[in-house]
Design an enzyme around this catalytic site. Structure first.
Site, PDB file in Angstrom:
ATOM      1  N   ARG A 118     -17.273 -19.450   2.710  1.00 55.37           N
ATOM      2  CA  ARG A 118     -17.300 -18.908   4.096  1.00 55.37           C
ATOM      3  C   ARG A 118     -15.909 -18.651   4.685  1.00 55.37           C
ATOM      4  NH1 ARG A 118     -21.555 -22.746   4.747  1.00 55.37           N
ATOM      5  NH2 ARG A 118     -23.535 -21.688   4.410  1.00 55.37           N
ATOM      6  N   LYS A 140      -8.341  -5.258   6.790  1.00 59.31           N
ATOM      7  CA  LYS A 140      -9.502  -4.588   6.189  1.00 59.31           C
ATOM      8  C   LYS A 140      -9.574  -5.007   4.737  1.00 59.31           C
ATOM      9  CE  LYS A 140     -10.273  -0.329   8.765  1.00 59.31           C
ATOM     10  NZ  LYS A 140     -10.233   1.153   8.704  1.00 59.31           N
ATOM     11  N   GLU A 182       0.792   7.552   3.325  1.00 57.01           N
ATOM     12  CA  GLU A 182       0.416   6.686   4.455  1.00 57.01           C
ATOM     13  C   GLU A 182       1.595   6.540   5.434  1.00 57.01           C
ATOM     14  OE1 GLU A 182      -2.689   5.844   4.830  1.00 57.01           O
ATOM     15  OE2 GLU A 182      -3.616   5.340   2.907  1.00 57.01           O
ATOM     16  N   LYS A 224       1.427   0.273  12.660  1.00 54.74           N
ATOM     17  CA  LYS A 224       0.084  -0.228  12.319  1.00 54.74           C
ATOM     18  C   LYS A 224      -0.236  -1.477  13.132  1.00 54.74           C
ATOM     19  CE  LYS A 224      -3.401  -1.086   8.992  1.00 54.74           C
ATOM     20  NZ  LYS A 224      -3.936  -0.874   7.674  1.00 54.74           N
ATOM     21  N   GLU A 234     -11.865  -1.780  14.737  1.00 55.71           N
ATOM     22  CA  GLU A 234     -12.126  -0.341  14.769  1.00 55.71           C
ATOM     23  C   GLU A 234     -13.322   0.053  15.630  1.00 55.71           C
ATOM     24  OE1 GLU A 234     -11.051   1.674  11.042  1.00 55.71           O
ATOM     25  OE2 GLU A 234     -12.641   3.086  11.455  1.00 55.71           O
ATOM     26  N   ARG A 238      -8.341   2.282  16.593  1.00 55.85           N
ATOM     27  CA  ARG A 238      -7.933   2.048  15.191  1.00 55.85           C
ATOM     28  C   ARG A 238      -8.379   3.179  14.258  1.00 55.85           C
ATOM     29  NH1 ARG A 238      -7.779  -3.458  11.486  1.00 55.85           N
ATOM     30  NH2 ARG A 238      -7.162  -2.372   9.606  1.00 55.85           N
ATOM     31  N   ASN A 242      -7.198   6.416  10.186  1.00 49.50           N
ATOM     32  CA  ASN A 242      -7.937   7.049   9.093  1.00 49.50           C
ATOM     33  C   ASN A 242      -7.678   8.553   9.012  1.00 49.50           C
ATOM     34  OD1 ASN A 242      -9.240   4.627   8.316  1.00 49.50           O
ATOM     35  ND2 ASN A 242     -10.604   4.845  10.070  1.00 49.50           N
ATOM     36  N   HIS A 245      -8.539  10.429   5.876  1.00 52.75           N
ATOM     37  CA  HIS A 245      -9.274   9.545   4.974  1.00 52.75           C
ATOM     38  C   HIS A 245     -10.721   9.987   4.746  1.00 52.75           C
ATOM     39  CE1 HIS A 245      -5.730   7.121   5.423  1.00 52.75           C
ATOM     40  NE2 HIS A 245      -6.211   6.151   4.675  1.00 52.75           N
ATOM     41  N   HIS A 249     -11.386  10.001   1.054  1.00 56.74           N
ATOM     42  CA  HIS A 249     -12.369   9.123   0.393  1.00 56.74           C
ATOM     43  C   HIS A 249     -13.419   9.957  -0.335  1.00 56.74           C
ATOM     44  CE1 HIS A 249     -11.558   5.369   3.132  1.00 56.74           C
ATOM     45  NE2 HIS A 249     -10.608   5.588   2.263  1.00 56.74           N
ATOM     46  N   HIS A 262      -5.214   7.219  -4.483  1.00 54.69           N
ATOM     47  CA  HIS A 262      -5.690   7.136  -3.097  1.00 54.69           C
ATOM     48  C   HIS A 262      -4.737   7.900  -2.156  1.00 54.69           C
ATOM     49  CE1 HIS A 262      -7.384   5.567   0.596  1.00 54.69           C
ATOM     50  NE2 HIS A 262      -6.188   5.135   0.944  1.00 54.69           N
TER      51      HIS A 262
HETATM   52  P1  NAD Z   1      -3.045   0.158  -6.689  1.00 57.56           P
HETATM   53  O1  NAD Z   1      -3.286  -1.176  -6.134  1.00 57.56           O
HETATM   54  O2  NAD Z   1      -4.011   0.680  -7.680  1.00 57.56           O
HETATM   55  O3  NAD Z   1      -1.578   0.181  -7.313  1.00 57.56           O
HETATM   56  C1  NAD Z   1      -1.117   1.375  -7.889  1.00 57.56           C
HETATM   57  C2  NAD Z   1      -0.598   1.170  -9.329  1.00 57.56           C
HETATM   58  O4  NAD Z   1       0.720   0.623  -9.274  1.00 57.56           O
HETATM   59  C3  NAD Z   1      -1.430   0.214 -10.160  1.00 57.56           C
HETATM   60  O5  NAD Z   1      -1.460   0.672 -11.472  1.00 57.56           O
HETATM   61  C4  NAD Z   1      -0.608  -1.072 -10.070  1.00 57.56           C
HETATM   62  O6  NAD Z   1      -0.846  -1.950 -11.155  1.00 57.56           O
HETATM   63  C5  NAD Z   1       0.790  -0.544 -10.084  1.00 57.56           C
HETATM   64  N1  NAD Z   1       1.806  -1.387  -9.455  1.00 57.56           N
HETATM   65  C6  NAD Z   1       1.680  -2.065  -8.298  1.00 57.56           C
HETATM   66  N2  NAD Z   1       2.861  -2.606  -7.951  1.00 57.56           N
HETATM   67  C7  NAD Z   1       3.739  -2.281  -8.912  1.00 57.56           C
HETATM   68  C8  NAD Z   1       5.115  -2.526  -9.093  1.00 57.56           C
HETATM   69  N3  NAD Z   1       5.845  -3.170  -8.184  1.00 57.56           N
HETATM   70  N4  NAD Z   1       5.697  -2.069 -10.221  1.00 57.56           N
HETATM   71  C9  NAD Z   1       4.966  -1.343 -11.129  1.00 57.56           C
HETATM   72  N5  NAD Z   1       3.672  -1.046 -10.984  1.00 57.56           N
HETATM   73  C10 NAD Z   1       3.060  -1.508  -9.877  1.00 57.56           C
HETATM   74  O7  NAD Z   1      -2.967   1.270  -5.536  1.00 57.56           O
HETATM   75  P2  NAD Z   1      -2.348   1.282  -4.063  1.00 57.56           P
HETATM   76  O8  NAD Z   1      -1.934   2.671  -3.842  1.00 57.56           O
HETATM   77  O9  NAD Z   1      -1.377   0.192  -3.856  1.00 57.56           O
HETATM   78  O10 NAD Z   1      -3.611   0.942  -3.153  1.00 57.56           O
HETATM   79  C11 NAD Z   1      -4.721   1.804  -3.076  1.00 57.56           C
HETATM   80  C12 NAD Z   1      -5.884   0.987  -2.578  1.00 57.56           C
HETATM   81  O11 NAD Z   1      -5.596   0.496  -1.268  1.00 57.56           O
HETATM   82  C13 NAD Z   1      -7.169   1.769  -2.464  1.00 57.56           C
HETATM   83  O12 NAD Z   1      -8.232   0.992  -2.980  1.00 57.56           O
HETATM   84  C14 NAD Z   1      -7.351   1.951  -0.979  1.00 57.56           C
HETATM   85  O13 NAD Z   1      -8.700   2.055  -0.613  1.00 57.56           O
HETATM   86  C15 NAD Z   1      -6.737   0.702  -0.444  1.00 57.56           C
HETATM   87  N6  NAD Z   1      -6.266   0.793   0.945  1.00 57.56           N
HETATM   88  C16 NAD Z   1      -6.655  -0.178   1.796  1.00 57.56           C
HETATM   89  C17 NAD Z   1      -6.210  -0.174   3.100  1.00 57.56           C
HETATM   90  C18 NAD Z   1      -6.583  -1.278   4.027  1.00 57.56           C
HETATM   91  O14 NAD Z   1      -6.325  -1.180   5.226  1.00 57.56           O
HETATM   92  N7  NAD Z   1      -7.121  -2.369   3.524  1.00 57.56           N
HETATM   93  C19 NAD Z   1      -5.373   0.859   3.550  1.00 57.56           C
HETATM   94  C20 NAD Z   1      -4.988   1.843   2.648  1.00 57.56           C
HETATM   95  C21 NAD Z   1      -5.439   1.798   1.334  1.00 57.56           C
HETATM   96  N1  GLY Z   2      -6.051   2.183   6.678  1.00 56.92           N
HETATM   97  C1  GLY Z   2      -6.862   2.194   7.840  1.00 56.92           C
HETATM   98  C2  GLY Z   2      -6.884   0.914   8.627  1.00 56.92           C
HETATM   99  O1  GLY Z   2      -6.295  -0.071   8.268  1.00 56.92           O
HETATM  100  O2  GLY Z   2      -7.514   0.865   9.640  1.00 56.92           O
END
Ligand code: NAD
Ligand code: GLY
Length: 364
Positions: A118, A140, A182, A224, A234, A238, A242, A245, A249, A262
């Site tokens: 939990r 998120k 972003e 942010k 949101e 907030r 997006n 997005h 998405h 992404h």
């Molecule tokens: P990712 O986590 O897939 O990382 C991208 C690639 O880089 C992967 O292959 C990873 O292993 C590699 N990598 C990471 N750090 C590294 C480093 N320092 N050196 C070498 N390689 C490295 O992708 P991302 O772009 O970081 O994140 C995308 C994800 O984030 C999506 O799932 C998206 O939906 C999510 N997201 C979430 C939010 C939120 O508010 N929670 C906001 C934006 C995106």
């Molecule tokens: N990336 C969108 C949010 O965090 O609200």
């Protein structure tokens, strides 16, 4: 080092930004960590940074769990594997999880933290530019479902974010550029001065200049944090975070997370949102051109990939979390630095934008 604060009453937390922070994390995180600590990372990042993090936290009872690398593993199955490991190792409710990785590791670890027994504490140690400027901040957390991205999740804030910009040295250029999408988003939605700064400094960032990167990470996180502090879950403002997005998405889901990163999908989505904003009479054509120009300068795509059809895009957009009362709410722009959320878009205008971005038709 810079320190920011996400102001959410009893759920407030610090964001530390600087070069070489991993080595200093025992001191920075001392008041957040419980004695049992589970570090979650992936097969690419662990060989690069896990030992360094473990050495820096040598005073704790450390566990680690390594997941496969890739968006396609951001699933309920991976989530279950992590929970199973926590149970096998008898981690109790006072444990702390550390997400060492990009947005995929961060989102899935956050969802584990939100639900394990939990809810347990967790700390984000983001290792991509995208995670440092966006996904690690704001709480998120989610995993994907085959029918839609981030469809299973929770709002659950971390206890701290530690963004060591030194780890970006090993990040592939394409991933760095994806993170720039972003960064550019904040300029578009909220911060026209930052947008202008990016026009002048995006090249320095891509050349790895630490001062430029630190400024951009800090400014992005500040933007942010301000929005999240006003609307944690949101209900209103907030949603502007997006921008791009809903299109993005839908592109990712249509491609089963195989082709566009992404950030690349979000870049195409922002280019489309700017185009649609012009079509509905909100945004000046010159501002749309500047947005497309900055995305191109950042090495990002501004047209739809060949393997996405208008029909699949439309049907995935209809699944978006921003659909309310059967109407799609879209984030559009009135100007660079000023976003609005509106359902006031005719289907014909939306289709005109989608068609204009089909590869054979795109002039963007
Ligand atoms: P990712 O986590 O897939 O990382 C991208 C690639 O880089 C992967 O292959 C990873 O292993 C590699 N990598 C990471 N750090 C590294 C480093 N320092 N050196 C070498 N390689 C490295 O992708 P991302 O772009 O970081 O994140 C995308 C994800 O984030 C999506 O799932 C998206 O939906 C999510 N997201 C979430 C939010 C939120 O508010 N929670 C906001 C934006 C995106
Ligand atoms: N990336 C969108 C949010 O965090 O609200």
């Amino acid at each position: 080092m810079k320190a920011l604060h996400v102001d959410l009453a009893e759920r407030s937390y610090p964001i530390y930004i600087g070069k070489g922070l991993l080595a200093d994390c025992q001191r920075l995180l001392a008041d957040k960590l419980n004695t049992q600590v589970m570090i979650i990372s992936n097969t690419t990042i662990a060989p690069l940074y896990l030992d360094q993090l473990k050495q820096a936290l040598s005073g704790y009872h450390l566990h680690s769990f390594i997941i496969a690398d890739g968006e396609k593993y951001k699933t309920v199955d991976t989530y279950t594997d992590i929970i199973t490991e926590l149970l096998h190792r008898r981690l109790h409710r006072q444990c702390t999880l550390i997400a060492l990785g990009g947005g995929v590791v961060g989102d899935i670890s956050g969802f584990v933290a939100a639900t394990y027994q939990r809810g347990v504490g967790y700390i984000q140690v983001p290792t991509t530019l995208l995670a440092q400027v966006d996904s690690s901040v704001g709480g998120k957390t989610a995993v994907n479902h085959a029918l839609g991205k981030n469809m299973i999740g929770a709002f659950y804030q971390p206890q701290a974010v530690l963004a060591d910009i030194g780890v970006l040295d090993t990040l592939p250029g394409r991933e760095f550029n994806a993170g720039l999408a972003e960064v550019i988003k904040y300029g578009c939605i909220n911060d026209a001065d930052f947008f202008a700064w990016l026009m002048d400094n995006v090249a320095a960032m891509q050349q790895g200049e630490p001062e430029a990167i630190a400024v951009a990470v800090e400014r992005s996180c500040r933007n942010k944090a301000e929005v999240v502090a006003q609307d944690e879950t949101e209900r209103g403002v907030r949603a502007i975070l997006n921008l791009g997005h809903t299109f993005g998405h839908a592109i990712e889901t249509a491609q089963a997370y195989q082709d566009c990163l992404h950030g690349e999908a979000v870049a195409i989505g922002m280019a489309m949102a700017a185009d649609l904003s012009v079509r509905v009479g909100r945004l000046a054509e010159a501002d749309k051109e500047r947005i497309h120009q900055l995305l191109r300068l950042a090495g990002l795509p501004v047209q739809l990939p060949c393997n996405v059809t208008a029909a699949t895009l439309g049907s995935h957009m209809a699944m978006d979390k921003k659909v309310k009362d059967g109407r799609l709410n879209l984030v559009l722009l009135d100007a660079i630095g000023h976003a609005v959320v509106t359902a006031d878009v005719a289907e014909s205008q939306l289709m005109a934008t989608i068609n204009a971005f089909m590869p054979s038709r795109a002039s963007a």
